[in-house]
Design a protein around this motif. Structure first.
Motif, PDB file in Angstrom:
ATOM      1  N   LEU A 136       0.802  -1.225   0.000  1.00 21.42           N
ATOM      2  CA  LEU A 136       0.000   0.000   0.000  1.00 21.42           C
ATOM      3  C   LEU A 136       0.832   1.271   0.000  1.00 21.42           C
ATOM      4  N   THR A 137       1.924   1.277   0.751  1.00 17.14           N
ATOM      5  CA  THR A 137       2.733   2.484   0.850  1.00 17.14           C
ATOM      6  C   THR A 137       3.986   2.355   0.003  1.00 17.14           C
ATOM      7  N   SER A 138       4.495   3.472  -0.463  1.00 13.62           N
ATOM      8  CA  SER A 138       5.735   3.467  -1.243  1.00 13.62           C
ATOM      9  C   SER A 138       6.619   4.610  -0.775  1.00 13.62           C
ATOM     10  N   ALA A 139       7.898   4.497  -1.082  1.00  9.73           N
ATOM     11  CA  ALA A 139       8.856   5.514  -0.653  1.00  9.73           C
ATOM     12  C   ALA A 139       9.210   6.434  -1.812  1.00  9.73           C
ATOM     13  N   THR A 140       9.302   7.737  -1.508  1.00 12.18           N
ATOM     14  CA  THR A 140       9.856   8.697  -2.450  1.00 12.18           C
ATOM     15  C   THR A 140      11.355   8.778  -2.170  1.00 12.18           C
ATOM     16  N   GLN A 141      12.166   8.591  -3.196  1.00 13.85           N
ATOM     17  CA  GLN A 141      13.607   8.507  -2.986  1.00 13.85           C
ATOM     18  C   GLN A 141      14.317   9.776  -3.441  1.00 13.85           C
ATOM     19  N   ASN A 142      15.428  10.073  -2.734  1.00 12.45           N
ATOM     20  CA  ASN A 142      16.331  11.181  -3.086  1.00 12.45           C
ATOM     21  C   ASN A 142      15.588  12.517  -3.207  1.00 12.45           C
ATOM     22  N   LEU A 143      14.923  12.882  -2.121  1.00 13.10           N
ATOM     23  CA  LEU A 143      14.173  14.141  -2.076  1.00 13.10           C
ATOM     24  C   LEU A 143      15.099  15.249  -1.558  1.00 13.10           C
ATOM     25  N   PHE A 144      15.288  16.291  -2.358  1.00  2.03           N
ATOM     26  CA  PHE A 144      16.169  17.397  -1.984  1.00  2.03           C
ATOM     27  C   PHE A 144      15.419  18.706  -2.181  1.00  2.03           C
ATOM     28  N   PHE A 145      15.367  19.529  -1.121  1.00  2.00           N
ATOM     29  CA  PHE A 145      14.589  20.769  -1.201  1.00  2.00           C
ATOM     30  C   PHE A 145      15.162  21.822  -0.245  1.00  2.00           C
ATOM     31  N   LYS A 146      14.684  23.046  -0.415  1.00  2.00           N
ATOM     32  CA  LYS A 146      15.148  24.177   0.390  1.00  2.00           C
ATOM     33  C   LYS A 146      14.041  24.647   1.316  1.00  2.00           C
ATOM     34  N   TYR A 147      14.389  25.003   2.537  1.00  2.00           N
ATOM     35  CA  TYR A 147      13.453  25.548   3.506  1.00  2.00           C
ATOM     36  C   TYR A 147      14.172  26.641   4.308  1.00  2.00           C
ATOM     37  N   ASN A 148      13.773  27.890   4.072  1.00  2.00           N
ATOM     38  CA  ASN A 148      14.462  29.040   4.676  1.00  2.00           C
ATOM     39  C   ASN A 148      15.957  28.958   4.325  1.00  2.00           C
ATOM     40  N   ASN A 149      16.823  28.886   5.336  1.00  2.00           N
ATOM     41  CA  ASN A 149      18.268  28.801   5.072  1.00  2.00           C
ATOM     42  C   ASN A 149      18.782  27.364   5.059  1.00  2.00           C
ATOM     43  N   TYR A 150      17.856  26.413   5.105  1.00  2.00           N
ATOM     44  CA  TYR A 150      18.244  25.008   5.152  1.00  2.00           C
ATOM     45  C   TYR A 150      18.071  24.351   3.788  1.00  2.00           C
ATOM     46  N   TYR A 151      19.046  23.507   3.439  1.00  2.00           N
ATOM     47  CA  TYR A 151      18.923  22.626   2.285  1.00  2.00           C
ATOM     48  C   TYR A 151      18.836  21.210   2.843  1.00  2.00           C
ATOM     49  N   ILE A 152      17.761  20.508   2.505  1.00  2.00           N
ATOM     50  CA  ILE A 152      17.439  19.256   3.180  1.00  2.00           C
ATOM     51  C   ILE A 152      17.389  18.105   2.173  1.00  2.00           C
ATOM     52  N   TYR A 153      17.991  16.991   2.570  1.00  2.00           N
ATOM     53  CA  TYR A 153      18.012  15.796   1.731  1.00  2.00           C
ATOM     54  C   TYR A 153      17.440  14.613   2.510  1.00  2.00           C
ATOM     55  N   PHE A 154      16.403  13.987   1.943  1.00  2.00           N
ATOM     56  CA  PHE A 154      15.856  12.740   2.472  1.00  2.00           C
ATOM     57  C   PHE A 154      16.156  11.646   1.450  1.00  2.00           C
ATOM     58  N   LYS A 155      16.891  10.637   1.850  1.00  2.00           N
ATOM     59  CA  LYS A 155      17.145   9.539   0.921  1.00  2.00           C
ATOM     60  C   LYS A 155      15.858   8.784   0.611  1.00  2.00           C
ATOM     61  N   LYS A 156      15.035   8.580   1.643  1.00  2.00           N
ATOM     62  CA  LYS A 156      13.733   7.943   1.452  1.00  2.00           C
ATOM     63  C   LYS A 156      12.687   8.652   2.314  1.00  2.00           C
ATOM     64  N   LEU A 157      11.534   8.907   1.706  1.00  2.00           N
ATOM     65  CA  LEU A 157      10.421   9.508   2.428  1.00  2.00           C
ATOM     66  C   LEU A 157       9.203   8.598   2.286  1.00  2.00           C
ATOM     67  N   TYR A 158       8.614   8.226   3.434  1.00  2.00           N
ATOM     68  CA  TYR A 158       7.394   7.414   3.454  1.00  2.00           C
ATOM     69  C   TYR A 158       6.240   8.315   3.893  1.00  2.00           C
ATOM     70  N   PRO A 159       5.498   8.886   2.945  1.00  2.00           N
ATOM     71  CA  PRO A 159       4.475   9.882   3.311  1.00  2.00           C
ATOM     72  C   PRO A 159       3.395   9.343   4.234  1.00  2.00           C
ATOM     73  N   PHE A 160       2.914   8.130   3.983  1.00  2.00           N
ATOM     74  CA  PHE A 160       1.807   7.606   4.778  1.00  2.00           C
ATOM     75  C   PHE A 160       2.262   7.127   6.155  1.00  2.00           C
ATOM     76  N   ARG A 161       3.551   6.762   6.265  1.00  2.00           N
ATOM     77  CA  ARG A 161       4.091   6.388   7.574  1.00  2.00           C
ATOM     78  C   ARG A 161       4.645   7.597   8.323  1.00  2.00           C
ATOM     79  N   LYS A 162       4.705   8.744   7.638  1.00  2.00           N
ATOM     80  CA  LYS A 162       5.227   9.988   8.212  1.00  2.00           C
ATOM     81  C   LYS A 162       6.654   9.791   8.733  1.00  2.00           C
ATOM     82  N   GLU A 163       7.471   9.206   7.886  1.00  2.00           N
ATOM     83  CA  GLU A 163       8.835   8.851   8.282  1.00  2.00           C
ATOM     84  C   GLU A 163       9.792   9.122   7.125  1.00  2.00           C
TER      85      GLU A 163
END
Length: 347
Positions: A133-160
């Protein structure tokens, strides 16, 4: 009594038509994708359920119009419509209960989009592609204020999120790096536990200082689903998530046209159905002697499908960012509203 009878007829045809369209839509999809689905009966049932929700999402607005056409054809064939007019009722009295019902159904349809109903097709696709049912979004890289953030894996439905790296930039210089194995979204922010922080001692000293931190809070308000959809370019949002995303992205000076398009498609686009009902009803013949019911029903269905197809295509164009949603959604629905109002005054 008249309102009750017309409402009963309309609701009956609405559920008959909607059920038939859902069965056809889901049945055809299942036949095409049966080989790609997992062998688990539970997952196959869930796939059918989510595809049924997706079918409702697509087909409910046009079903509202088809139910009105079917109701009127039934009244004409049984000569009930001419009898209703002959005892003193006018067209406004006949269309009013149908319009009210269609309007309430449309409001309920919009309310559904404040829930996880909006993600039904995505859940079905996850079952087909990933066998769960759930899948991971991989290699997510984005900017937030002065932070540059990298998530290798994001599980949206597990909030992890897994394998986190955060880079703090000040005056175009790297000031700090935060690394952690995982992060969880809780209490409206991301909680990073057992993080390693690498930072400069000061601007003059090239040495680095390594610290350990048990708890770090970051990305206040950025829900996992918002991150997944905004930075992966997805267009499935619930109304609540879309409003939150617009609010957050405005603060980050990020373009919100696509999210506005999704919001308009969920709140404004569905109202084409009750407005189109009012327009079509103006051309409904009183009896079979005045006009051919077959020709009328065929013309009404083709006209309804054409309007629905054009509006749906415009909405999809706004998702790509080619046209702004004010032109693709707000302007056509406003035009339909004005035309329906003019026709209603002629009744």
């Amino acid at each position: 009594m008249l309102n009750r009878y017309l409402s009963f007829l309309y609701i009956k045809y609405f559920f008959i038509i909607l059920s038939a369209l859902i069965i056809f839509f889901v049945g055809l999809d299942f036949l095409q994708n049966a080989k790609s689905l997992p062998n688990s009966a539970n997952l196959q049932i869930l796939y059918i359920l989510y595809k049924s929700f997706y079918a409702i999402d697509i087909l409910l607005p046009i079903t509202i119009v088809f139910a009105m056409i079917s109701t009127k054809i039934s009244l004409i064939r049984s000569n009930e419509l001419v009898a209703i007019y002959s005892i003193g009722y006018d067209k406004k009295s006949v269309i009013k209960p149908l319009f009210v019902l269609s309007f309430l159904i449309t409001l309920f349809y919009i309310l559904l989009h404040t829930t996880s109903f909006s993600y039904a097709n995505e859940n079905a696709d996850n079952i087909k592609k990933h066998k769960f049912l759930t899948s991971a979004t991989q290699n997510l890289f984005f900017k937030y204020n002065n932070y540059y953030i990298y998530f290798k894996k994001l599980y949206p439905f597990r909030k992890e999120a897994k394998d986190i790296k955060i880079f703090l930039m000040k005056d175009h210089k790297l000031e700090e790096i935060i690394r952690a194995k995982s992060a969880f979204f809780k209490n409206n922010s991301w909680k990073i536990e057992n993080a390693t922080i690498v930072k400069k001692i000061d601007n003059k000293n090239p040495k680095l200082k390594i610290l350990k931190s048990k708890n770090i809070d970051i990305l206040q308000g950025f829900k996992p689903k918002i991150l997944d959809r905004v930075y992966e370019g997805k267009t499935s949002f619930s109304i609540i998530d879309a409003i939150l995303a617009i609010k957050l992205l405005k603060e980050q000076n990020i373009n919100i046209q696509k999210i506005k398009a999704v919001l308009y498609s969920q709140i404004i686009y569905p109202f084409f159905a009750p407005f189109l009902m009012v327009i079509l009803f103006y051309f409904v013949p009183i009896t079979q002697r005045i006009a051919s019911i077959t020709i009328f029903s065929f013309g009404a269905i083709i006209f309804s499908l054409s309007i629905w197809g054009v509006l749906y295509a415009l909405v999809r164009l706004s998702f790509t960012g080619v046209l702004i949603p004010e032109i693709t959604t707000l302007l056509p629905i406003s035009t339909l509203f004005i035309i329906s109002l003019l026709f209603y005054k002629k009744y």
